[in-house]
Design a protein around this motif. Structure first.
Motif, PDB file in Angstrom:
ATOM      1  N   UNK A  10       0.846  -1.190   0.000  1.00 33.53           N
ATOM      2  CA  UNK A  10       0.000   0.000   0.000  1.00 33.53           C
ATOM      3  C   UNK A  10       0.882   1.241   0.000  1.00 33.53           C
ATOM      4  N   UNK A  11       0.694   2.097  -0.996  1.00 32.98           N
ATOM      5  CA  UNK A  11       1.424   3.364  -1.071  1.00 32.98           C
ATOM      6  C   UNK A  11       0.436   4.457  -0.676  1.00 32.98           C
ATOM      7  N   UNK A  12       0.527   4.905   0.555  1.00 31.18           N
ATOM      8  CA  UNK A  12      -0.491   5.789   1.134  1.00 31.18           C
ATOM      9  C   UNK A  12       0.126   6.591   2.271  1.00 31.18           C
ATOM     10  N   UNK A  13      -0.156   7.895   2.309  1.00 32.38           N
ATOM     11  CA  UNK A  13       0.416   8.748   3.345  1.00 32.38           C
ATOM     12  C   UNK A  13      -0.514   8.967   4.531  1.00 32.38           C
ATOM     13  N   UNK A  14      -1.772   8.590   4.424  1.00 29.94           N
ATOM     14  CA  UNK A  14      -2.726   8.778   5.516  1.00 29.94           C
ATOM     15  C   UNK A  14      -2.755   7.556   6.430  1.00 29.94           C
ATOM     16  N   UNK A  15      -2.545   7.776   7.717  1.00 26.18           N
ATOM     17  CA  UNK A  15      -2.593   6.664   8.668  1.00 26.18           C
ATOM     18  C   UNK A  15      -4.018   6.136   8.824  1.00 26.18           C
ATOM     19  N   UNK A  16      -5.001   7.013   8.670  1.00 24.45           N
ATOM     20  CA  UNK A  16      -6.395   6.592   8.795  1.00 24.45           C
ATOM     21  C   UNK A  16      -6.757   5.608   7.679  1.00 24.45           C
ATOM     22  N   UNK A  17      -6.373   5.941   6.448  1.00 21.10           N
ATOM     23  CA  UNK A  17      -6.627   5.034   5.331  1.00 21.10           C
ATOM     24  C   UNK A  17      -5.813   3.755   5.471  1.00 21.10           C
TER      25      UNK A  17
END
Length: 240
Positions: free
Chosen positions: A26-33
């Motif tokens: 997963x390439x994602x900067x939001x911890x919630x997502x």
């Protein structure tokens, strides 16, 4: 049953865990997502790794090839479509490549860049997550036997939302002179986070500040309103 049989059964998908054996980056900067997708992977039997930027994703992909790559399109060091385009028609391309974003207008560019599918935020539906990935896997990677569609809605820990809001507050503090290039990214990031958390007041506050900046109007009132709202949210989350 010998050890080989046990290992085989533990890595085979089942109706209850249809993605068992699958590796996902997963390439994602939001911890919630990220927390939402971590829970989805746990419910589905998949293994997950996270990269929070294009640079980190490229480093991961130079070492191993996941079965599925999910890429947020708004990252701190660039557009996720660039990574998708880089991987298309190369040996490094994972079998399943999915773009995610809170901006549904980015679906066409993501598919044009080479993504198999686009999933809009908020990412809440376990069945959409599972069925989207399964639809691009070969039949021998599917669970055998009857399987009910899991309609569970995933609700991430709200403390992950607190972490994202704290990150935005830090970026806004660094941009007190309103000239820092981080402001545009901070607003883009916060818009996506607010969509994922279904926080309409924060979405509206982000939109007001964005419109003031784009229209060349004084941004201080909208900025102060956003800062106060974020602090209010964080105070409430801290005692929840």
């Amino acid at each position: 049953m010998n050890d080989d049989d046990l290992t085989y059964r533990m890595t085979r998908p089942t109706p209850a865990r249809p993605l068992t054996g699958l590796s996902l980056l997963l390439v994602e900067d939001s911890r919630f997502t990220c927390e939402a997708l971590r829970l989805m992977c746990m419910r589905s039997g998949a293994r997950i790794r996270r990269a929070d930027s294009l640079r980190s994703a490229r480093r991961h992909l130079s070492i191993y090839r996941p079965d599925c790559l999910m890429v947020d399109l708004g990252l701190p060091d660039g557009n996720g479509c660039d990574l998708i385009a880089e991987l298309t028609d190369t040996a490094m391309r994972p079998p399943v490549l999915i773009a995610i974003s809170g901006d549904q207008g980015l679906e066409a560019p993501a598919l044009q860049a080479g993504a198999n599918a686009f999933i809009p935020k908020p990412l809440q539906s376990l069945s959409v997550f599972q069925e989207t990935i399964l639809s691009f896997l070969p039949v021998n990677r599917h669970p055998t036997g009857p399987r009910m569609i899991n309609e569970e809605r995933i609700n991430p820990d709200r403390l992950a939302y607190y972490d994202d809001l704290s990150h935005v507050v830090h970026m806004l503090d660094e941009d007190r002179d309103q000239t820092c290039s981080k402001l545009g990214y901070a607003l883009q990031f916060l818009r996506g986070v607010a969509i994922s958390a279904d926080d309409t007041p924060v979405m509206d506050a982000v939109e007001s500040l964005s419109q003031a900046i784009q229209g060349g109007q004084p941004a201080a009132p909208a900025r102060a309103n956003l800062a106060a709202l974020l602090q209010q949210r964080m105070n409430a989350l801290a005692v929840a």
